[in-house]
Design a protein around this motif. Structure first.
Motif: not given
Length: 308
Positions: A36, A39, A77, A80-81, A87-88, A91, A175
């Motif tokens: 990551q 990030m 996070e 991500r879960w 998800g992409d 983000l 996390n």
């Protein structure tokens, strides 16, 4: 060269540089292990909104950036879960929204301007105030406490989440804690390195250290040493050449990475040849072993004849 210590702003900048050199690789080693590395860049985009919010409300931008970037890191996070295939996209919207929100709020602020924003994007040694040094010191102590105090647990989670969960570690809590620690690190580094370049300081020293060391402890120690050297050198260079410190620091870090890689590559090839030679020696047949094997076979045959 020591004349730079006569300037109070350089004293503050060098203190901040040392703290950044320690904290960025200390968090970056976990992000690299989790793949990551990018990030920190995303958190930097979100932190820009926190900086602008500080100007808008008249508070210290460091503290507002901590709050906003920590919330953004937690949201990352959660995405991500639970984000799965979307998800992409989520983000990307978070990153670009953070950047756009920062530009919008800074222009709505009566005390802010695009010039103020530039100092946070690329770093500025002249704008590190005494209040900033106090805030950075406190936040850096938090980062070091987490990354070193929980190094075994964080290492286990970053190495294999499923195994860490089976052993009873609170994986989701760790996390989230790592994400918040990364957000705090971005805030610590934004005054010296800048929000757009802080991710490089998290990753490049760790990548350089991995070329020359084996084992987590040695890699972390060398990465922190590289971080301190490049942040101090880049800050001093920016003072004499009047260039943004963030660019100087990142270029120096990449140069160190290239130098270590060039030196480590022949050593790695030599170790590989030695390992191959040792393995070949281990696989060569031993003359006595054939006799023993033949004798054993003959003995086994005789035993079979007797039993029959």
């Amino acid at each position: 060269m020591l004349e730079i210590l006569d300037y109070a702003f350089m004293q503050r900048a060098l203190i901040a540089a040392v703290l950044v050199g320690i904290t960025a690789p200390a968090v970056g080693i976990y992000l690299v292990q989790r793949r990551q590395a990018i990030m920190g860049d995303g958190i930097g985009h979100v932190a820009l909104t926190g900086v602008a919010l500080g100007f808008l409300t008249g508070t210290n931008p460091v503290w507002t950036a901590v709050v906003v970037s920590a919330l953004g890191a937690v949201l990352m996070e959660l995405i991500r879960w639970y984000g799965k295939t979307r998800g992409d996209l989520a983000l990307a919207m978070l990153f670009y929204g953070g950047m756009a929100g920062g530009v919008l709020l800074i222009n709505l602020s009566p005390t802010g301007s695009n010039a103020n924003l530039t100092t946070y994007l690329f770093g500025s040694i002249t704008t590190v105030s005494r209040e900033d040094v106090t805030a950075i010191t406190f936040l850096a102590a938090f980062v070091v406490l987490i990354t070193l105090g929980l190094r075994r647990q964080l290492f286990a989670v970053c190495q294999d989440e499923e195994f860490a969960r089976v052993t009873g570690l609170p994986v989701r809590t760790l996390n989230l804690l790592l994400a918040i620690t990364a957000a705090v690190t971005v805030t610590v580094a934004m005054r010296v390195v800048g929000l757009l370049l802080v991710s490089a300081l998290m990753v490049v020293p760790v990548a350089a250290a991995q070329q020359a060391t084996r084992g987590f402890a040695m890699t972390l120690a060398l990465a922190v040493a590289i971080g301190i050297v490049v942040t101090l050198s880049g800050t001093v260079y920016s003072f004499y050449e009047d260039v943004p410190p963030g660019a100087s620091i990142v270029v120096l870090a990449i140069a160190v990475f290239a130098a270590i890689t060039a030196l480590a590559a022949p050593l790695a090839r030599r170790r590989a040849r030695r390992a191959a030679a040792a393995e070949e020696r281990c696989t060569l047949p031993v003359p006595g072993a054939r006799v023993s094997a033949a004798s054993a076979s003959a003995g086994a045959g005789e035993t079979d004849d007797v039993l029959l």
